[in-house]
Design an enzyme around this catalytic site. Structure first.
Site, PDB file in Angstrom:
ATOM      1  N   MET A 100      -1.181  -9.145  11.516  1.00  0.00           N
ATOM      2  CA  MET A 100      -0.687 -10.221  12.385  1.00  0.00           C
ATOM      3  C   MET A 100      -0.021  -9.629  13.624  1.00  0.00           C
ATOM      4  SD  MET A 100       0.378 -13.358   9.980  1.00  0.00           S
ATOM      5  CE  MET A 100       1.959 -12.768   9.447  1.00  0.00           C
ATOM      6  N   GLY A 101      -0.282  -8.358  13.892  1.00  0.00           N
ATOM      7  CA  GLY A 101       0.271  -7.738  15.094  1.00  0.00           C
ATOM      8  C   GLY A 101       1.727  -7.360  14.926  1.00  0.00           C
ATOM      9  N   ALA A 102       2.415  -7.149  16.078  1.00  0.00           N
ATOM     10  CA  ALA A 102       3.773  -6.585  16.079  1.00  0.00           C
ATOM     11  C   ALA A 102       3.746  -5.315  15.220  1.00  0.00           C
ATOM     12  CB  ALA A 102       4.802  -7.590  15.570  1.00  0.00           C
ATOM     13  N   LEU A 103       2.846  -4.447  15.601  1.00  0.00           N
ATOM     14  CA  LEU A 103       2.495  -3.312  14.752  1.00  0.00           C
ATOM     15  C   LEU A 103       3.583  -2.242  14.691  1.00  0.00           C
ATOM     16  CD1 LEU A 103      -1.275  -2.834  15.689  1.00  0.00           C
ATOM     17  CD2 LEU A 103      -0.267  -4.293  13.934  1.00  0.00           C
ATOM     18  N   HIS A 104       3.632  -1.586  13.536  1.00  0.00           N
ATOM     19  CA  HIS A 104       4.563  -0.476  13.302  1.00  0.00           C
ATOM     20  C   HIS A 104       3.822   0.579  12.491  1.00  0.00           C
ATOM     21  CE1 HIS A 104       4.758  -2.316   9.384  1.00  0.00           C
ATOM     22  NE2 HIS A 104       5.200  -3.453   9.917  1.00  0.00           N
ATOM     23  N   HIS A 129       1.542  -0.459   9.491  1.00  0.00           N
ATOM     24  CA  HIS A 129       0.170  -0.863   9.841  1.00  0.00           C
ATOM     25  C   HIS A 129      -0.683   0.361  10.172  1.00  0.00           C
ATOM     26  CE1 HIS A 129       2.502  -4.571  11.163  1.00  0.00           C
ATOM     27  NE2 HIS A 129       1.603  -5.095  10.356  1.00  0.00           N
ATOM     28  N   ASP A 158       3.324  -5.800   0.517  1.00  0.00           N
ATOM     29  CA  ASP A 158       3.053  -7.200   0.150  1.00  0.00           C
ATOM     30  C   ASP A 158       2.257  -7.199  -1.154  1.00  0.00           C
ATOM     31  OD1 ASP A 158       3.995  -8.707   2.688  1.00  0.00           O
ATOM     32  OD2 ASP A 158       2.810  -7.042   3.440  1.00  0.00           O
ATOM     33  N   GLY A 217      -1.478  -3.373   2.415  1.00  0.00           N
ATOM     34  CA  GLY A 217      -0.232  -2.646   2.165  1.00  0.00           C
ATOM     35  C   GLY A 217       0.454  -3.107   0.890  1.00  0.00           C
ATOM     36  N   SER A 224       8.610  -3.495   8.718  1.00  0.00           N
ATOM     37  CA  SER A 224       8.127  -4.877   8.740  1.00  0.00           C
ATOM     38  C   SER A 224       8.215  -5.395  10.171  1.00  0.00           C
ATOM     39  CB  SER A 224       9.015  -5.738   7.835  1.00  0.00           C
ATOM     40  OG  SER A 224       8.816  -7.104   8.118  1.00  0.00           O
TER      41      SER A 224
HETATM   42  P1  AMP Z   1       1.066  -8.146   8.497  1.00  0.00           P
HETATM   43  O1  AMP Z   1       0.808  -7.814   9.927  1.00  0.00           O
HETATM   44  O2  AMP Z   1       2.494  -8.267   8.152  1.00  0.00           O
HETATM   45  O3  AMP Z   1       0.218  -9.293   8.017  1.00  0.00           O
HETATM   46  O4  AMP Z   1       0.561  -6.881   7.670  1.00  0.00           O
HETATM   47  C1  AMP Z   1      -0.744  -6.414   7.782  1.00  0.00           C
HETATM   48  C2  AMP Z   1      -0.981  -5.405   6.686  1.00  0.00           C
HETATM   49  O5  AMP Z   1      -0.072  -4.320   6.836  1.00  0.00           O
HETATM   50  C3  AMP Z   1      -0.758  -5.985   5.285  1.00  0.00           C
HETATM   51  O6  AMP Z   1      -1.751  -5.482   4.414  1.00  0.00           O
HETATM   52  C4  AMP Z   1       0.611  -5.461   4.941  1.00  0.00           C
HETATM   53  O7  AMP Z   1       0.835  -5.347   3.555  1.00  0.00           O
HETATM   54  C5  AMP Z   1       0.576  -4.099   5.599  1.00  0.00           C
HETATM   55  N1  AMP Z   1       1.942  -3.603   5.816  1.00  0.00           N
HETATM   56  C6  AMP Z   1       2.965  -4.246   6.434  1.00  0.00           C
HETATM   57  N2  AMP Z   1       4.077  -3.496   6.391  1.00  0.00           N
HETATM   58  C7  AMP Z   1       3.762  -2.362   5.730  1.00  0.00           C
HETATM   59  C8  AMP Z   1       4.487  -1.184   5.367  1.00  0.00           C
HETATM   60  N3  AMP Z   1       5.773  -1.033   5.658  1.00  0.00           N
HETATM   61  N4  AMP Z   1       3.835  -0.222   4.696  1.00  0.00           N
HETATM   62  C9  AMP Z   1       2.523  -0.356   4.376  1.00  0.00           C
HETATM   63  N5  AMP Z   1       1.778  -1.427   4.699  1.00  0.00           N
HETATM   64  C10 AMP Z   1       2.386  -2.419   5.369  1.00  0.00           C
END
Ligand code: AMP
Length: 302
Positions: free
Chosen positions: A49-53, A56, A171, A168, A206
């Site tokens: 969903m972006g706002a990448l770290h 991701h 979640d 990840g 996150s």
């Molecule tokens: P999101 O953008 O929050 O929907 O996350 C996209 C993907 O990145 C999902 O599969 C999350 O579980 C994974 N993810 C988010 N934060 C982390 C993290 N700290 N470590 C590993 N995977 C992550």
């Protein structure tokens, strides 16, 4: 960003090294992926969903290490937000995301519009029978959330048609739900679960961390601290006492609301009353710092 595909189509080696291609429509993406250069490649997909770290980017790294073609998507999915305020406040950092993905060596980025993902509107076209997963933990506190997750991942996977899917562990329940959705729909994708990436002090990375102020950022660490205390004490204190102490400490450390602190079976996610010697369990936490909801989990052994 360089869009050199037409120049480099005959020099794939250089193409892989130099450019990430961005698609906004499924049609263009599919046309591209059905081209002769891509048909033979194994692809891995990282939906976000972006706002990448770095969490991701770790998924991108795993994908790149294993496959030739790495595809990421950025789509803030409205149907998985049970709280409209959470959706409107979800951080958007698209320029930076593109730079990070390109630097990480991502090959293709898909940034669809809402109309592209939901051409018939948000009304679900099917209900996913997720069983008990739907009603516990995240499912209980975020009604409808997992149906929205299934809806969007189902659609994205149908459009991208990857061989591998990277998710990840942060979640954890979402990973289980997506695996279930893939089973239910008969979609043949190999799922890879990537360990949680943490800040140096232990806080799980996150996108929602961006919404924390300096004080909240320090308070947020309490989740990790409480989980680690449970991990250390699980062999000497009863589960119920450990949960109660963790809840009290979270409140003392500034959390305003706790959805759950659970010690659960890793397969069913149902709460356990004890963790026997050598048995594995999960500690899962969801709690609010003001209006920012944070979740995390770790594995523990009895
Ligand atoms: P999101 O953008 O929050 O929907 O996350 C996209 C993907 O990145 C999902 O599969 C999350 O579980 C994974 N993810 C988010 N934060 C982390 C993290 N700290 N470590 C590993 N995977 C992550």
């Amino acid at each position: 960003m360089k869009f050199l595909f037409s120049e480099l189509i005959n020099h794939e080696q250089e193409y892989w090294t130099f450019c990430m291609i961005l698609f906004k429509t499924a049609h263009a993406l599919q046309l591209h992926l059905s081209g002769p250069s891509f048909k033979k490649l194994s692809s891995g997909f990282v939906p976000t969903m972006g706002a990448l770290h770095n969490g991701h980017l770790e998924l991108i790294k795993h994908c790149k290490q294993a496959q030739q073609l790495t595809i990421a998507s950025i789509f803030v999915n409205p149907t998985q937000f049970n709280d409209p305020a959470d959706f409107t406040k979800y951080p958007v950092t698209i320029e930076n995301d593109i730079r990070l993905l390109e630097a990480a060596g991502c090959d293709i980025l898909f940034i669809p519009t809402v109309a592209e993902i939901y051409p018939q509107g948000f009304q679900p076209t099917m209900h996913y029978e997720l069983g008990g997963l739907e009603n516990i933990l995240e499912g209980f506190y975020r009604p409808g959330h997992f149906q929205g997750v299934c809806q969007v991942v189902h659609r994205l996977v149908a459009l991208v048609k990857p061989v591998h899917l990277y998710l990840g562990r942060k979640d954890y329940q979402q990973c289980m739900v997506i695996k279930k959705m893939l089973d239910l729909t008969g979609i043949n994708v190999q799922v890879h679960i990537v360990p949680t990436v943490r800040e140096q002090d232990g806080l799980a990375m996150s996108s929602r961390n961006m919404r924390l102020n300096e004080t909240e950022r320090k308070q947020a660490l309490s989740i990790y601290r409480q989980m680690m205390i449970i991990k250390e004490r699980i062999t000497v204190e009863p589960v119920s006492a450990l949960i109660e102490k963790a809840r009290v400490s979270l409140f003392n450390d500034g959390f305003s609301k706790i959805d759950y602190v659970s010690i659960a079976d890793p397969q069913s996610l149902l709460p356990v009353s004890q963790v026997r010697t050598g048995e594995t369990a999960l500690v899962l936490v969801a709690a609010f710092l003001n209006n920012v909801r944070l979740i995390d989990n770790i594995e523990i052994i009895g």
